[in-house]
Design a protein around this motif. Structure first.
Motif, PDB file in Angstrom:
ATOM      1  N   GLY A  58      75.994  87.897  28.841  1.00 16.69           N
ATOM      2  CA  GLY A  58      76.962  87.662  27.757  1.00 16.69           C
ATOM      3  C   GLY A  58      77.763  86.390  27.981  1.00 16.69           C
ATOM      4  N   ILE A  59      78.199  86.176  29.201  1.00 20.22           N
ATOM      5  CA  ILE A  59      78.962  84.965  29.533  1.00 20.22           C
ATOM      6  C   ILE A  59      78.075  83.728  29.398  1.00 20.22           C
ATOM      7  CG2 ILE A  59      80.107  83.716  31.409  1.00 20.22           C
ATOM      8  CD1 ILE A  59      81.107  86.483  32.379  1.00 20.22           C
ATOM      9  N   ALA A  60      76.834  83.822  29.869  1.00 26.88           N
ATOM     10  CA  ALA A  60      75.919  82.677  29.792  1.00 26.88           C
ATOM     11  C   ALA A  60      75.610  82.314  28.343  1.00 26.88           C
ATOM     12  CB  ALA A  60      74.631  82.987  30.547  1.00 26.88           C
ATOM     13  N   VAL A  61      75.386  83.307  27.500  1.00 28.96           N
ATOM     14  CA  VAL A  61      75.113  83.036  26.084  1.00 28.96           C
ATOM     15  C   VAL A  61      76.330  82.394  25.434  1.00 28.96           C
ATOM     16  CG1 VAL A  61      74.705  84.143  23.846  1.00 28.96           C
ATOM     17  CG2 VAL A  61      73.331  84.784  25.825  1.00 28.96           C
ATOM     18  N   THR A  62      77.508  82.936  25.710  1.00 29.70           N
ATOM     19  CA  THR A  62      78.735  82.379  25.127  1.00 29.70           C
ATOM     20  C   THR A  62      78.942  80.929  25.570  1.00 29.70           C
ATOM     21  OG1 THR A  62      79.737  84.570  25.127  1.00 29.70           O
ATOM     22  CG2 THR A  62      81.220  82.702  24.902  1.00 29.70           C
ATOM     23  N   ALA A  63      78.848  80.672  26.864  1.00 29.24           N
ATOM     24  CA  ALA A  63      79.057  79.315  27.384  1.00 29.24           C
ATOM     25  C   ALA A  63      77.962  78.370  26.906  1.00 29.24           C
ATOM     26  CB  ALA A  63      79.106  79.345  28.911  1.00 29.24           C
ATOM     27  N   GLY A  64      76.715  78.822  26.953  1.00 27.49           N
ATOM     28  CA  GLY A  64      75.609  77.964  26.531  1.00 27.49           C
ATOM     29  C   GLY A  64      75.691  77.579  25.069  1.00 27.49           C
ATOM     30  N   LEU A  65      75.979  78.549  24.204  1.00 27.91           N
ATOM     31  CA  LEU A  65      76.104  78.236  22.776  1.00 27.91           C
ATOM     32  C   LEU A  65      77.281  77.311  22.506  1.00 27.91           C
ATOM     33  CD1 LEU A  65      75.250  81.475  20.775  1.00 27.91           C
ATOM     34  CD2 LEU A  65      74.260  79.214  20.497  1.00 27.91           C
ATOM     35  N   TYR A  66      78.373  77.543  23.229  1.00 27.07           N
ATOM     36  CA  TYR A  66      79.519  76.654  23.015  1.00 27.07           C
ATOM     37  C   TYR A  66      79.185  75.228  23.449  1.00 27.07           C
ATOM     38  CZ  TYR A  66      83.931  74.346  23.055  1.00 27.07           C
ATOM     39  OH  TYR A  66      84.913  73.432  22.813  1.00 27.07           O
ATOM     40  N   LEU A  67      78.578  75.074  24.601  1.00 27.90           N
ATOM     41  CA  LEU A  67      78.223  73.729  25.075  1.00 27.90           C
ATOM     42  C   LEU A  67      77.196  73.062  24.164  1.00 27.90           C
ATOM     43  CD1 LEU A  67      78.060  74.420  28.906  1.00 27.90           C
ATOM     44  CD2 LEU A  67      79.825  73.130  27.667  1.00 27.90           C
ATOM     45  N   TRP A  68      76.309  73.848  23.591  1.00 36.28           N
ATOM     46  CA  TRP A  68      75.270  73.304  22.722  1.00 36.28           C
ATOM     47  C   TRP A  68      75.800  72.970  21.331  1.00 36.28           C
ATOM     48  CZ3 TRP A  68      71.649  76.531  19.403  1.00 36.28           C
ATOM     49  CH2 TRP A  68      70.682  75.738  18.793  1.00 36.28           C
ATOM     50  N   ARG A  69      76.522  73.923  20.702  1.00 33.65           N
ATOM     51  CA  ARG A  69      76.934  73.754  19.304  1.00 33.65           C
ATOM     52  C   ARG A  69      78.410  73.388  19.133  1.00 33.65           C
ATOM     53  NH1 ARG A  69      73.025  72.875  16.060  1.00 33.65           N
ATOM     54  NH2 ARG A  69      74.296  73.663  14.379  1.00 33.65           N
ATOM     55  N   ARG A  70      79.215  73.543  20.157  1.00 34.87           N
ATOM     56  CA  ARG A  70      80.671  73.291  20.083  1.00 34.87           C
ATOM     57  C   ARG A  70      81.321  74.106  18.958  1.00 34.87           C
ATOM     58  NH1 ARG A  70      81.882  71.330  24.838  1.00 34.87           N
ATOM     59  NH2 ARG A  70      80.867  69.398  25.321  1.00 34.87           N
ATOM     60  N   ASN A  71      80.864  75.336  18.793  1.00 38.08           N
ATOM     61  CA  ASN A  71      81.391  76.217  17.765  1.00 38.08           C
ATOM     62  C   ASN A  71      81.919  77.473  18.454  1.00 38.08           C
ATOM     63  OD1 ASN A  71      81.762  78.111  15.690  1.00 38.08           O
ATOM     64  ND2 ASN A  71      80.194  77.146  14.430  1.00 38.08           N
ATOM     65  N   VAL A  72      83.229  77.607  18.502  1.00 36.27           N
ATOM     66  CA  VAL A  72      83.859  78.708  19.227  1.00 36.27           C
ATOM     67  C   VAL A  72      83.473  80.059  18.626  1.00 36.27           C
ATOM     68  CG1 VAL A  72      86.078  79.740  19.865  1.00 36.27           C
ATOM     69  CG2 VAL A  72      85.783  77.286  19.978  1.00 36.27           C
ATOM     70  N   LEU A  73      83.581  80.179  17.308  1.00 33.05           N
ATOM     71  CA  LEU A  73      83.285  81.469  16.679  1.00 33.05           C
ATOM     72  C   LEU A  73      81.844  81.882  16.896  1.00 33.05           C
ATOM     73  CD1 LEU A  73      85.279  81.277  13.332  1.00 33.05           C
ATOM     74  CD2 LEU A  73      85.782  82.621  15.357  1.00 33.05           C
ATOM     75  N   LEU A  74      80.920  80.966  16.713  1.00 30.29           N
ATOM     76  CA  LEU A  74      79.509  81.272  16.922  1.00 30.29           C
ATOM     77  C   LEU A  74      79.266  81.732  18.352  1.00 30.29           C
ATOM     78  CD1 LEU A  74      76.493  81.204  16.073  1.00 30.29           C
ATOM     79  CD2 LEU A  74      76.479  78.826  16.854  1.00 30.29           C
ATOM     80  N   SER A  75      79.800  81.010  19.312  1.00 27.12           N
ATOM     81  CA  SER A  75      79.550  81.358  20.712  1.00 27.12           C
ATOM     82  C   SER A  75      80.170  82.700  21.078  1.00 27.12           C
ATOM     83  CB  SER A  75      80.053  80.249  21.639  1.00 27.12           C
ATOM     84  OG  SER A  75      81.439  80.098  21.528  1.00 27.12           O
ATOM     85  N   ILE A  76      81.372  82.978  20.622  1.00 31.21           N
ATOM     86  CA  ILE A  76      82.025  84.248  20.949  1.00 31.21           C
ATOM     87  C   ILE A  76      81.293  85.414  20.293  1.00 31.21           C
ATOM     88  CG2 ILE A  76      84.116  85.632  20.598  1.00 31.21           C
ATOM     89  CD1 ILE A  76      85.714  83.067  21.089  1.00 31.21           C
ATOM     90  N   PHE A  77      80.971  85.283  19.006  1.00 27.94           N
ATOM     91  CA  PHE A  77      80.276  86.375  18.320  1.00 27.94           C
ATOM     92  C   PHE A  77      78.885  86.606  18.901  1.00 27.94           C
ATOM     93  CE2 PHE A  77      83.272  85.698  14.672  1.00 27.94           C
ATOM     94  CZ  PHE A  77      83.864  86.941  14.753  1.00 27.94           C
ATOM     95  N   ALA A  78      78.150  85.552  19.170  1.00 25.92           N
ATOM     96  CA  ALA A  78      76.805  85.707  19.727  1.00 25.92           C
ATOM     97  C   ALA A  78      76.856  86.283  21.138  1.00 25.92           C
ATOM     98  CB  ALA A  78      76.074  84.365  19.723  1.00 25.92           C
ATOM     99  N   GLY A  79      77.753  85.778  21.971  1.00 20.87           N
ATOM    100  CA  GLY A  79      77.879  86.299  23.332  1.00 20.87           C
ATOM    101  C   GLY A  79      78.294  87.757  23.346  1.00 20.87           C
ATOM    102  N   THR A  80      79.229  88.117  22.467  1.00 19.56           N
ATOM    103  CA  THR A  80      79.652  89.505  22.368  1.00 19.56           C
ATOM    104  C   THR A  80      78.505  90.376  21.871  1.00 19.56           C
ATOM    105  OG1 THR A  80      81.927  88.816  21.928  1.00 19.56           O
ATOM    106  CG2 THR A  80      81.343  91.076  21.342  1.00 19.56           C
ATOM    107  N   GLY A  81      77.766  89.877  20.877  1.00 22.28           N
ATOM    108  CA  GLY A  81      76.627  90.627  20.355  1.00 22.28           C
ATOM    109  C   GLY A  81      75.564  90.868  21.403  1.00 22.28           C
ATOM    110  N   VAL A  82      75.235  89.839  22.166  1.00 21.34           N
ATOM    111  CA  VAL A  82      74.242  89.993  23.239  1.00 21.34           C
ATOM    112  C   VAL A  82      74.740  90.990  24.280  1.00 21.34           C
ATOM    113  CG1 VAL A  82      73.159  88.794  25.184  1.00 21.34           C
ATOM    114  CG2 VAL A  82      73.143  87.755  22.915  1.00 21.34           C
ATOM    115  N   TYR A  83      75.994  90.897  24.644  1.00 16.35           N
ATOM    116  CA  TYR A  83      76.575  91.829  25.626  1.00 16.35           C
ATOM    117  C   TYR A  83      76.483  93.267  25.134  1.00 16.35           C
ATOM    118  CZ  TYR A  83      80.147  94.273  28.308  1.00 16.35           C
ATOM    119  OH  TYR A  83      80.812  95.183  29.083  1.00 16.35           O
ATOM    120  N   VAL A  84      76.858  93.499  23.874  1.00 13.00           N
ATOM    121  CA  VAL A  84      76.834  94.858  23.325  1.00 13.00           C
ATOM    122  C   VAL A  84      75.399  95.377  23.229  1.00 13.00           C
ATOM    123  CG1 VAL A  84      77.324  96.227  21.256  1.00 13.00           C
ATOM    124  CG2 VAL A  84      79.045  94.658  22.138  1.00 13.00           C
TER     125      VAL A  84
END
Length: 112
Positions: A75-101
């Motif tokens: 979950g942390i890796a998906v959140t950090a990776g998406l943020y570094l790639w897309r620079r979109n906070v909402l996308l990274s948080i929602f995707a990381g949370t979704g993967v974690y759940v």
């Protein structure tokens, strides 16, 4: 039962206090925008909040039993990776949370 005057007085006082508490920040908005403290906090608080959330997430992780923190780390890796790639906070948080759940739900040993 309280009198009508008492009830009206309480409602007026409560409404006045509520309105004042909501209006006070707008009275200081001009000063806050030009404040160096506000500029510093707006620059550093998002990262600070994310650090606090990560620490909160990791506080109960048991790395000695299956799945060895894999759920949280992914979950942390998906959140950090998406943020570094897309620079979109909402996308990274929602995707990381979704993967974690999803991992929490589908990995049988993840819920302990």
């Amino acid at each position: 039962m309280p009198s009508t005057g008492y009830i009206v007085s309480v409602l007026v006082i409560a409404a006045t206090i509520t309105f004042a508490l909501r209006a006070v920040p707008f009275a200081f908005l001009g000063r806050l925008r030009s404040s160096q403290v506000t500029a510093f906090l707006s620059q550093h608080m998002p990262a600070g909040i994310m650090v606090i959330l990560v620490i909160y997430l990791l506080r109960g992780v048991d790395v000695t039993t299956s799945p060895y923190g894999l759920t949280e780390a992914t979950g942390i890796a998906v959140t950090a990776g998406l943020y570094l790639w897309r620079r979109n906070v909402l996308l990274s948080i929602f995707a990381g949370t979704g993967v974690y759940v999803l991992l929490l739900h589908f990995l049988p040993a993840a819920h302990g």
